[in-house]
Scaffold this motif. Structure first.
Motif, short mmCIF file in Angstrom:
data_model
loop_
_atom_site.label_atom_id
_atom_site.label_comp_id
_atom_site.label_asym_id
_atom_site.label_seq_id
_atom_site.Cartn_x
_atom_site.Cartn_y
_atom_site.Cartn_z
N UNK A 1 0.85 -1.19 0.00
CA UNK A 1 0.00 0.00 0.00
C UNK A 1 0.89 1.25 0.00
N UNK A 2 0.25 2.41 -0.04
CA UNK A 2 1.01 3.66 -0.10
C UNK A 2 0.61 4.59 1.04
N UNK A 3 1.60 5.30 1.55
CA UNK A 3 1.34 6.39 2.50
C UNK A 3 2.12 7.60 1.98
N UNK A 4 1.39 8.60 1.53
CA UNK A 4 2.04 9.78 0.96
C UNK A 4 2.87 9.43 -0.26
N UNK A 5 2.47 8.39 -0.97
CA UNK A 5 3.19 7.99 -2.17
C UNK A 5 4.31 6.99 -1.90
N UNK A 6 4.69 6.84 -0.66
CA UNK A 6 5.75 5.88 -0.32
C UNK A 6 5.16 4.48 -0.28
N UNK A 7 5.81 3.57 -0.95
CA UNK A 7 5.29 2.20 -1.03
C UNK A 7 5.72 1.39 0.18
N UNK A 8 4.73 0.80 0.81
CA UNK A 8 4.95 0.06 2.04
C UNK A 8 4.32 -1.32 1.94
N UNK A 9 4.80 -2.22 2.75
CA UNK A 9 4.22 -3.56 2.77
C UNK A 9 3.96 -4.01 4.19
N UNK A 10 2.99 -4.90 4.33
CA UNK A 10 2.69 -5.48 5.64
C UNK A 10 2.30 -6.94 5.45
N UNK A 11 2.70 -7.75 6.37
CA UNK A 11 2.35 -9.17 6.29
C UNK A 11 0.83 -9.31 6.40
N UNK A 12 0.27 -10.16 5.56
CA UNK A 12 -1.19 -10.25 5.54
C UNK A 12 -1.75 -10.78 6.86
N UNK A 13 -0.96 -11.58 7.58
CA UNK A 13 -1.49 -12.09 8.85
C UNK A 13 -1.59 -10.98 9.90
N UNK A 14 -0.99 -9.83 9.63
CA UNK A 14 -1.10 -8.70 10.55
C UNK A 14 -2.19 -7.73 10.14
N UNK A 15 -2.91 -8.04 9.08
CA UNK A 15 -3.93 -7.13 8.55
C UNK A 15 -5.32 -7.67 8.88
N UNK A 16 -6.17 -6.78 9.41
CA UNK A 16 -7.54 -7.18 9.75
C UNK A 16 -8.52 -6.76 8.65
N UNK A 17 -8.18 -5.76 7.87
CA UNK A 17 -9.08 -5.34 6.81
C UNK A 17 -8.75 -3.94 6.31
N UNK A 18 -9.46 -3.57 5.26
CA UNK A 18 -9.30 -2.24 4.68
C UNK A 18 -10.70 -1.65 4.50
N UNK A 19 -10.87 -0.41 4.95
CA UNK A 19 -12.17 0.27 4.81
C UNK A 19 -11.93 1.69 4.34
N UNK A 20 -13.02 2.35 4.00
CA UNK A 20 -12.92 3.78 3.74
C UNK A 20 -12.60 4.48 5.06
N UNK A 21 -11.80 5.50 4.98
CA UNK A 21 -11.43 6.24 6.17
C UNK A 21 -12.63 7.02 6.71
N UNK A 22 -12.78 7.02 8.02
CA UNK A 22 -13.82 7.80 8.68
C UNK A 22 -13.17 8.95 9.45
N UNK A 23 -13.97 9.87 9.87
CA UNK A 23 -13.43 10.97 10.66
C UNK A 23 -12.82 10.42 11.95
N UNK A 24 -11.59 10.82 12.22
CA UNK A 24 -10.93 10.37 13.44
C UNK A 24 -11.11 11.43 14.53
#
Lengths: 163, 190
Positions: free
Chosen positions: A28-51
């Motif tokens: 995935x990307x954060x500010x254009x920087x390409x990053x990776x994460x092990x899938x077993x550490x990922x719970x899901x992806x959603x649209x961002x909500x107001x924090x």
């Protein structure tokens, strides 16, 4: 204890003898920087909500996000990496942190799945416990994030205060 | 303006905790209401460093500074809350008083473990409120910092200070609530 050593290696990115099975990596990307994460550490992806901001002294943990009845702290990975999110409609990467579910705001660019050889993950900066190392995913270099322990070793390695 | 139905002490058997919900900068804060003595306008209080009410002198403390929040912008909705127990008193300003709510005890959640510095002293936990969440101010911490002279309060981000612990404040937020079993939105008082 061998089991514990094996567990630690999972999060530090060191080469593990015999661990030649391919590792699924979510890129995935954060500010254009390409990053990776092990899938077993990922719970899901959603649209961002107001924090909701939380007045906090914990570096990069300054907000919580709510999804219906569930609330989780937000780790400001963009600030940690000194990046600026370049999207008006970011996504929320929900991770399985050791201390409980946690959210990261990522670019709107849809994450992709890659299979990598774990032995190719090269530890680059052992001082930063948030970074497991770098590896090639497809035709690009990605920085692999230690999602399960994100922020737990950050205080002594950052050398700068939170924003 | 006084809180209607104010009671000096809540019994441990109460199934609900009364909280005054206020807006403070970008945050919605919940102040345990049993120690709220009065809610006044800026005009009633003036701009001094102390407020006198009912023969008690309350030192006005800057809650936003203690919480590291942006300073308040005074408006017609700004309110000064007089707060105190039998040992300590203080007064503090908030942007707006939202309402008095009584969340069920099982709706109160501890601050997630990932928050691991001094905010754990300042905030007792949170509960779901409307479409957001209300952060519960630790009343013991509030009275501790609020009753000290401003220059006597050393801002620390460490957890190693001897601030009142959340467990000592009587709020039913303990490690046992980490399971977060039953969760429902807080109900406003009718």
């Amino acid at each position: 204890m061998l089991r514990s050593q094996s567990h630690n290696h999972r999060h530090t990115g060191h080469k593990t003898v015999g661990s030649m099975r391919n590792q699924a990596l979510l890129v995935f990307s954060v500010g254009g920087r390409r990053l990776g994460a092990r899938t077993e550490d990922i719970a899901g992806v959603q649209l961002w909500q107001h924090a909701t901001p939380v007045p906090s002294d914990t570096p990069f943990v300054n907000a919580m996000i709510r999804f219906d009845q569930e609330c989780m702290p937000v780790y400001d990975l963009a600030a940690k990496l000194n990046q600026t999110l370049d999207s008006d409609s970011p996504l929320c990467l929900m991770i399985k942190h050791e201390d409980g579910p946690m959210a990261i705001c990522i670019d709107a660019h849809i994450p992709s799945l890659h299979m990598v050889d774990p032995s190719t993950i090269q530890s680059r900066d052992s001082r930063d416990a948030d970074i497991a190392g770098v590896c090639s995913a497809g035709d690009e270099q990605v920085t692999v994030i230690n999602c399960a322990r994100l922020g737990k070793g950050a205080v002594s390695t950052l050398g700068r205060s939170r924003s | 303006m006084a809180l209607r139905g104010y009671k000096a002490a809540a019994t441990a058997r109460d199934t609900q905790v009364r909280c005054l919900v206020v807006a403070c900068g970008p945050c919605v804060l919940a102040v345990p209401a049993d120690w709220v003595r009065s809610i006044l306008t800026q005009g009633e209080v003036g701009y001094g460093e102390t407020v006198s009410s009912g023969g008690v002198i309350y030192a006005v403390t800057d809650l936003t500074a203690h919480l590291r929040l942006p300073s308040l912008t005074p408006s017609t909705e700004t309110r000064i809350i007089l707060y105190g127990n039998e040992k300590r008193v203080c007064a503090f300003a908030v942007d707006r008083v939202l309402e008095l709510v009584e969340p069920e005890r099982h709706d109160l959640r501890p601050l997630p473990t990932q928050f691991r510095n001094a905010e754990r002293h300042r905030l007792a936990g949170f509960f779901l409120y409307r479409d957001t969440m209300a952060l519960i101010v630790n009343p013991g911490w509030l009275l501790e910092v609020g009753s000290q002279p401003p220059d006597a309060y050393h801002v620390s981000s460490s957890l190693d200070e001897h601030w009142p612990r959340v467990e000592d404040t009587g709020l039913p937020i303990t490690a046992s609530l980490k399971a977060e079993a039953h969760v429902s939105a807080a109900k406003p008082l009718k």
